[in-house]
Design a protein around this motif. Structure first.
Motif, PDB file in Angstrom:
ATOM      1  N   ALA A 159       0.870  -1.183   0.000  1.00  0.00           N
ATOM      2  CA  ALA A 159       0.000   0.000   0.000  1.00  0.00           C
ATOM      3  C   ALA A 159       0.899   1.223   0.000  1.00  0.00           C
ATOM      4  CB  ALA A 159      -0.931   0.006   1.215  1.00  0.00           C
ATOM      5  N   SER A 160       0.405   2.342  -0.508  1.00  0.00           N
ATOM      6  CA  SER A 160       1.232   3.552  -0.557  1.00  0.00           C
ATOM      7  C   SER A 160       0.378   4.786  -0.322  1.00  0.00           C
ATOM      8  CB  SER A 160       1.949   3.666  -1.906  1.00  0.00           C
ATOM      9  OG  SER A 160       1.011   3.785  -2.966  1.00  0.00           O
ATOM     10  N   ARG A 161       0.990   5.777   0.262  1.00  0.00           N
ATOM     11  CA  ARG A 161       0.389   7.105   0.453  1.00  0.00           C
ATOM     12  C   ARG A 161       1.473   8.021   1.017  1.00  0.00           C
ATOM     13  NH1 ARG A 161      -5.057   9.254   1.360  1.00  0.00           N
ATOM     14  NH2 ARG A 161      -5.923   7.163   1.404  1.00  0.00           N
ATOM     15  N   GLY A 162       1.378   9.294   0.681  1.00  0.00           N
ATOM     16  CA  GLY A 162       2.347  10.235   1.220  1.00  0.00           C
ATOM     17  C   GLY A 162       3.759  10.016   0.718  1.00  0.00           C
ATOM     18  N   THR A 207      -3.231  -7.820   5.191  1.00  0.00           N
ATOM     19  CA  THR A 207      -3.455  -6.769   4.199  1.00  0.00           C
ATOM     20  C   THR A 207      -3.123  -5.435   4.855  1.00  0.00           C
ATOM     21  OG1 THR A 207      -5.796  -6.611   4.806  1.00  0.00           O
ATOM     22  CG2 THR A 207      -5.239  -8.019   2.938  1.00  0.00           C
ATOM     23  N   VAL A 208      -2.906  -4.395   4.039  1.00  0.00           N
ATOM     24  CA  VAL A 208      -2.446  -3.120   4.578  1.00  0.00           C
ATOM     25  C   VAL A 208      -3.121  -1.974   3.845  1.00  0.00           C
ATOM     26  CG1 VAL A 208      -0.448  -3.121   3.020  1.00  0.00           C
ATOM     27  CG2 VAL A 208      -0.377  -1.756   5.131  1.00  0.00           C
ATOM     28  N   ALA A 209      -3.380  -0.882   4.566  1.00  0.00           N
ATOM     29  CA  ALA A 209      -3.938   0.345   3.985  1.00  0.00           C
ATOM     30  C   ALA A 209      -3.385   1.529   4.765  1.00  0.00           C
ATOM     31  CB  ALA A 209      -5.464   0.339   4.036  1.00  0.00           C
ATOM     32  N   SER A 262      -9.746  -7.902   4.130  1.00  0.00           N
ATOM     33  CA  SER A 262      -9.328  -6.837   3.219  1.00  0.00           C
ATOM     34  C   SER A 262      -9.591  -5.532   3.947  1.00  0.00           C
ATOM     35  CB  SER A 262     -10.115  -6.913   1.914  1.00  0.00           C
ATOM     36  OG  SER A 262      -9.754  -5.851   1.045  1.00  0.00           O
ATOM     37  N   ILE A 263      -8.684  -4.568   3.860  1.00  0.00           N
ATOM     38  CA  ILE A 263      -8.788  -3.356   4.677  1.00  0.00           C
ATOM     39  C   ILE A 263      -8.626  -2.117   3.820  1.00  0.00           C
ATOM     40  CG2 ILE A 263      -6.323  -3.321   5.248  1.00  0.00           C
ATOM     41  CD1 ILE A 263      -7.121  -2.359   8.071  1.00  0.00           C
ATOM     42  N   ARG A 270     -11.959   6.566   8.932  1.00  0.00           N
ATOM     43  CA  ARG A 270     -12.569   5.356   9.492  1.00  0.00           C
ATOM     44  C   ARG A 270     -12.005   4.121   8.793  1.00  0.00           C
ATOM     45  NH1 ARG A 270     -18.904   6.420   9.132  1.00  0.00           N
ATOM     46  NH2 ARG A 270     -18.309   6.439   6.934  1.00  0.00           N
ATOM     47  N   VAL A 271     -11.748   3.091   9.573  1.00  0.00           N
ATOM     48  CA  VAL A 271     -11.147   1.863   9.063  1.00  0.00           C
ATOM     49  C   VAL A 271     -12.254   0.876   8.706  1.00  0.00           C
ATOM     50  CG1 VAL A 271      -9.584  -0.047   9.551  1.00  0.00           C
ATOM     51  CG2 VAL A 271      -9.101   2.239  10.472  1.00  0.00           C
TER      52      VAL A 271
END
Length: 416
Positions: A159-162, A207-209, A262-263, A270-271
């Motif tokens: 997962a990616s962000r920032g 899984t990752v978010a 799955s996340i 909110r998750v």
């Protein structure tokens, strides 16, 4: 376009429609509802007929290019391959893995520099480890080994962000017990990993978010209570390292079989977690010499969704399967969760849409972001395009026959 169809098994009647008026997901009814027409997306085969190909992954880059990768088996070995779609065409197949061998699953993500990351599991010298490769403006870089510990490293997700890429995976360590780990990108590789799951039991398939504020959430299922349950945990990347931002939180911890999460995280932070659910004592049913109650391996599967909020755990009022055709309601698993990609739709405003339905006598509620002149406004060219599409839609509808609906009222809500 004109078509003919039998009606009441005797008569044949014609109907017409314009293909230009359709889009994916839209359906039209003709001949008093006896005929349904919908657009079906075109399929493109990306792999070779001479190989066995599986475990595809897909990611879209900041330049609009769509990349897909998969594991290809042929001539007694595997390779990780990839192709990019730009404009209206797919490019040539590119070899991602360094050499033919034993490979398992590949996943893709883009970092803040627009570089494509590919991670896969590969067996070398009798051990399965994770390997990564980054593709920048000059093509693919060198293959880098991510894990080195004895025991298989697999079931990985990205997962990616920032600007940063995060990698989670399942590692089999001492005495064959599996744990969940997490690492953050650093240069063209990954930094020191942290162990996410603290239990002494087997933990599976993470899984990752990443949330809008940069919090990294990992979900997995665990056999810590002698059945499979779903858990999550939060991390922050600060000062060049990952630190825990929460304890292990229960998502689903009943006697039922709960696994394969799955996340994702919405714009409000909110998750959301989706997972599949089976019966009690899963896999422990009666055998030839063993007589005891339990749930068979493939007796049934249901998809469940949970929203973790500061106010507590939230679940849908009705099961997702209630909207499925009856014949497929009992066998659904491995859900994949995805929230609104660009954050235009604010989840907290869903309640504004539901209130007129639950507290007033309305059958349909339509939200609009254009009621307030000081709120969201599109560009001039986009408005021109919307008018053109609307005219085409109305023309198509006038050519079709649809059953009448009755007792339908509508009400506008504030600004969504």
């Amino acid at each position: 376009m004109t078509a003919r169809t039998p009606v009441d098994r005797v008569l044949a009647r014609s109907f017409s429609f314009s293909p230009a008026g359709f889009h994916l997901g839209a359906k039209r009814l003709f001949l008093e509802g006896r005929v349904q027409v919908e657009e079906v997306p075109a399929q493109t085969q990306l792999s070779d007929d001479a190989t066995f190909d599986d475990y595809p992954a897909i990611a879209t880059g900041p330049d609009g290019a769509v990349w897909t990768a998969w594991v290809s088996y042929g001539r007694d070995s595997d390779q990780v391959l990839a192709r990019a779609h730009r404009g209206d065409a797919w490019g040539e197949v590119e070899v991602v893995s360094e050499r033919p061998g034993d490979h398992y699953r590949v996943d893709l993500a883009f970092d803040g520099q627009g570089r494509l990351w590919a991670v896969w599991s590969e067996q070398r010298a009798g051990n399965w480890d994770l390997y990564a490769r980054v593709r920048g403006g000059e093509g693919w870089g060198e293959v880098r080994r991510v894990t080195t510990a004895p025991g298989p490293d697999m079931h990985h997700r990205l997962a990616s962000r920032g600007g940063r890429v995060y990698l989670t995976w399942q590692r089999f360590g001492a005495q064959g017990r599996s744990d969940i780990h997490l690492a953050a990108s650093q240069g063209d590789g990954f930094g020191a990993p942290v162990r996410v799951s603290p239990s002494r039991a087997n933990d599976w398939e993470p899984t990752v978010a990443v949330a809008p504020d940069g919090t990294v959430w990992v979900a997995w299922d665990s056999y810590a209570r002698k059945n499979y349950d779903v858990f999550i945990r939060a991390y922050r990347h600060e000062g060049g390292r990952l630190t825990a931002a929460s304890d292990v939180l229960e998502v689903a911890a009943s006697p039922l079989f709960e696994s394969h999460p799955s996340i994702d995280v919405d714009a409000a932070g909110r998750v959301w977690v989706a997972y599949d659910e089976g019966g009690i004592q899963w896999g422990k049913d009666t055998g030839y010499r063993m007589k005891r109650s339990g749930s068979g391996l493939y007796m049934e599967r249901f998809v469940r969704v949970v929203c973790m909020t500061p106010q507590g755990r939230r679940v849908p009022a009705e099961a997702i399967e209630s909207e499925f055709p009856y014949e497929v309601r009992r066998f659904n698993d491995y859900p994949q969760l995805q929230v609104d990609a660009d954050g235009q739709h604010i989840p907290s405003e869903i309640e504004k849409l539901l209130k007129p339905l639950t507290e007033e006598e309305f059958d349909v509620v339509i939200g609009s972001r254009y009621l307030d002149k000081n709120d969201y406004q599109t560009t001039f060219l986009r408005r021109v395009g919307a008018v053109a599409l609307l005219k085409n839609e109305l023309q198509t509808k006038s050519e079709s026959e649809a059953p009448e609906s009755n007792n339908v009222k509508s009400k506008d809500t504030s600004n969504r």
